[in-house]
Write a protein that holds these residues in place. Structure first.
Motif, mmCIF file in Angstrom:
data_model
loop_
_atom_site.group_PDB
_atom_site.id
_atom_site.type_symbol
_atom_site.label_atom_id
_atom_site.label_comp_id
_atom_site.label_asym_id
_atom_site.label_seq_id
_atom_site.Cartn_x
_atom_site.Cartn_y
_atom_site.Cartn_z
ATOM 1 N N GLU A 48 57.972 56.006 32.712
ATOM 2 C CA GLU A 48 58.779 56.536 33.811
ATOM 3 C C GLU A 48 58.563 55.736 35.101
ATOM 4 O O GLU A 48 58.271 56.278 36.163
ATOM 5 C CB GLU A 48 58.480 58.020 34.021
ATOM 6 C CG GLU A 48 58.874 58.858 32.821
ATOM 7 C CD GLU A 48 58.525 60.327 32.975
ATOM 8 O OE1 GLU A 48 58.167 60.768 34.084
ATOM 9 O OE2 GLU A 48 58.612 61.033 31.952
ATOM 10 N N LYS A 132 43.092 60.249 29.673
ATOM 11 C CA LYS A 132 43.912 60.489 30.854
ATOM 12 C C LYS A 132 44.404 59.121 31.327
ATOM 13 O O LYS A 132 43.608 58.279 31.742
ATOM 14 C CB LYS A 132 43.088 61.162 31.957
ATOM 15 C CG LYS A 132 43.939 61.554 33.153
ATOM 16 C CD LYS A 132 43.175 61.997 34.389
ATOM 17 C CE LYS A 132 42.103 62.989 34.208
ATOM 18 N NZ LYS A 132 41.487 63.396 35.500
ATOM 19 N N GLU A 133 45.724 58.887 31.200
ATOM 20 C CA GLU A 133 46.296 57.624 31.641
ATOM 21 C C GLU A 133 46.393 57.638 33.160
ATOM 22 O O GLU A 133 47.072 58.488 33.740
ATOM 23 C CB GLU A 133 47.676 57.412 31.019
ATOM 24 C CG GLU A 133 47.599 57.209 29.520
ATOM 25 C CD GLU A 133 48.957 57.081 28.855
ATOM 26 O OE1 GLU A 133 49.144 56.115 28.098
ATOM 27 O OE2 GLU A 133 49.812 57.950 29.093
ATOM 28 N N SER A 139 48.486 58.544 40.308
ATOM 29 C CA SER A 139 48.865 59.725 39.537
ATOM 30 C C SER A 139 48.316 59.530 38.116
ATOM 31 O O SER A 139 47.751 58.490 37.791
ATOM 32 C CB SER A 139 50.382 59.908 39.533
ATOM 33 O OG SER A 139 51.009 58.819 38.890
ATOM 34 N N TYR A 140 48.480 60.540 37.276
ATOM 35 C CA TYR A 140 47.984 60.439 35.898
ATOM 36 C C TYR A 140 48.775 61.363 34.993
ATOM 37 O O TYR A 140 49.501 62.253 35.440
ATOM 38 C CB TYR A 140 46.493 60.772 35.814
ATOM 39 C CG TYR A 140 46.175 62.221 36.070
ATOM 40 C CD1 TYR A 140 46.183 63.150 35.038
ATOM 41 C CD2 TYR A 140 45.881 62.673 37.354
ATOM 42 C CE1 TYR A 140 45.910 64.486 35.271
ATOM 43 C CE2 TYR A 140 45.604 64.009 37.602
ATOM 44 C CZ TYR A 140 45.613 64.909 36.554
ATOM 45 O OH TYR A 140 45.350 66.229 36.787
ATOM 46 N N GLN A 141 48.601 61.126 33.673
ATOM 47 C CA GLN A 141 49.104 62.039 32.649
ATOM 48 C C GLN A 141 48.161 61.945 31.462
ATOM 49 O O GLN A 141 47.468 60.940 31.275
ATOM 50 C CB GLN A 141 50.527 61.687 32.228
ATOM 51 C CG GLN A 141 50.651 60.467 31.330
ATOM 52 C CD GLN A 141 52.068 60.261 30.799
ATOM 53 O OE1 GLN A 141 53.031 60.801 31.341
ATOM 54 N NE2 GLN A 141 52.180 59.468 29.761
ATOM 55 N N TRP A 142 48.126 62.995 30.651
ATOM 56 C CA TRP A 142 47.291 62.977 29.456
ATOM 57 C C TRP A 142 48.010 62.223 28.354
ATOM 58 O O TRP A 142 49.184 62.421 28.109
ATOM 59 C CB TRP A 142 46.958 64.408 29.006
ATOM 60 C CG TRP A 142 46.008 65.043 29.970
ATOM 61 C CD1 TRP A 142 46.318 65.904 30.984
ATOM 62 C CD2 TRP A 142 44.608 64.809 30.045
ATOM 63 N NE1 TRP A 142 45.183 66.226 31.681
ATOM 64 C CE2 TRP A 142 44.107 65.570 31.125
ATOM 65 C CE3 TRP A 142 43.696 64.030 29.313
ATOM 66 C CZ2 TRP A 142 42.764 65.599 31.492
ATOM 67 C CZ3 TRP A 142 42.365 64.064 29.671
ATOM 68 C CH2 TRP A 142 41.914 64.827 30.739
ATOM 69 N N LYS A 143 47.269 61.310 27.719
ATOM 70 C CA LYS A 143 47.823 60.439 26.677
ATOM 71 C C LYS A 143 48.078 61.221 25.395
ATOM 72 O O LYS A 143 47.306 62.083 25.015
ATOM 73 C CB LYS A 143 46.841 59.304 26.393
ATOM 74 C CG LYS A 143 47.332 58.289 25.399
ATOM 75 C CD LYS A 143 46.415 57.080 25.381
ATOM 76 C CE LYS A 143 46.844 56.038 24.378
ATOM 77 N NZ LYS A 143 48.254 55.747 24.357
#
Length: 146
Positions: A48, A132-133, A139-143
């Motif tokens: 994204e 956790k990317e 910012s981050y998101q869980w892989k």
């Protein structure tokens, strides 16, 4: 006699020197004719419109080490391998660094290719290690494993 459950985790990235030393230690094992190595490296994925800069790995170590042990035992039962080593990172691992090192040895080459494929797929499917990317914009998101 039950085999001891090994701790496969290392803090931070797995260094090239650690990998080279692991390989060098097997030169005296003259019944081995083949080694196969899998190195998992953190990619700079774009998700994204955001670029991954690192992955921060966490786990409940006791549970994860037990799963790694079970995979190890299954691999020795299923394939005629001489030895196998697994190391996985915990903590922050930057893009380009190694986070998973699997090393399989056997008298013959065909077995190591089959065994390494089995081990890596089982790790991805069964071991509760969470990534956790971390993105360049903080910012981050869980892989999600694929």
């Amino acid at each position: 006699m039950e085999k001891k459950i090994k701790n496969v985790f290392v803090q931070g990235p797995i260094s090239p020197n650690f990998i080279a030393d692991s390989i060098a230690k097997h030169q005296s094992k003259t019944q081995i004719g083949a080694h196969n190595i899998f190195l998992g490296q953190v990619r700079a994925d774009v998700i994204e419109d955001k670029t991954v800069s690192a992955i921060e790995y966490t786990t409940y170590e006791e549970m994860a080490n037990l799963k790694f042990h079970e995979i190890r035992e299954q691999t020795f039962e299923k394939f005629e391998i001489t030895c196998m080593h697994i190391y996985h990172s915990l903590g922050k691992v930057a893009v380009g660094e190694v986070c998973l090192f699997v090393f399989v040895s056997s008298p013959h080459r065909k077995v190591v290719f089959e065994a390494i494929h089995f081990v890596v797929e089982e790790i991805k499917a069964q071991v509760p290690v969470f990534g956790k990317e971390l993105f360049e914009d903080d910012s981050y998101q869980w892989k999600v494993n694929t």
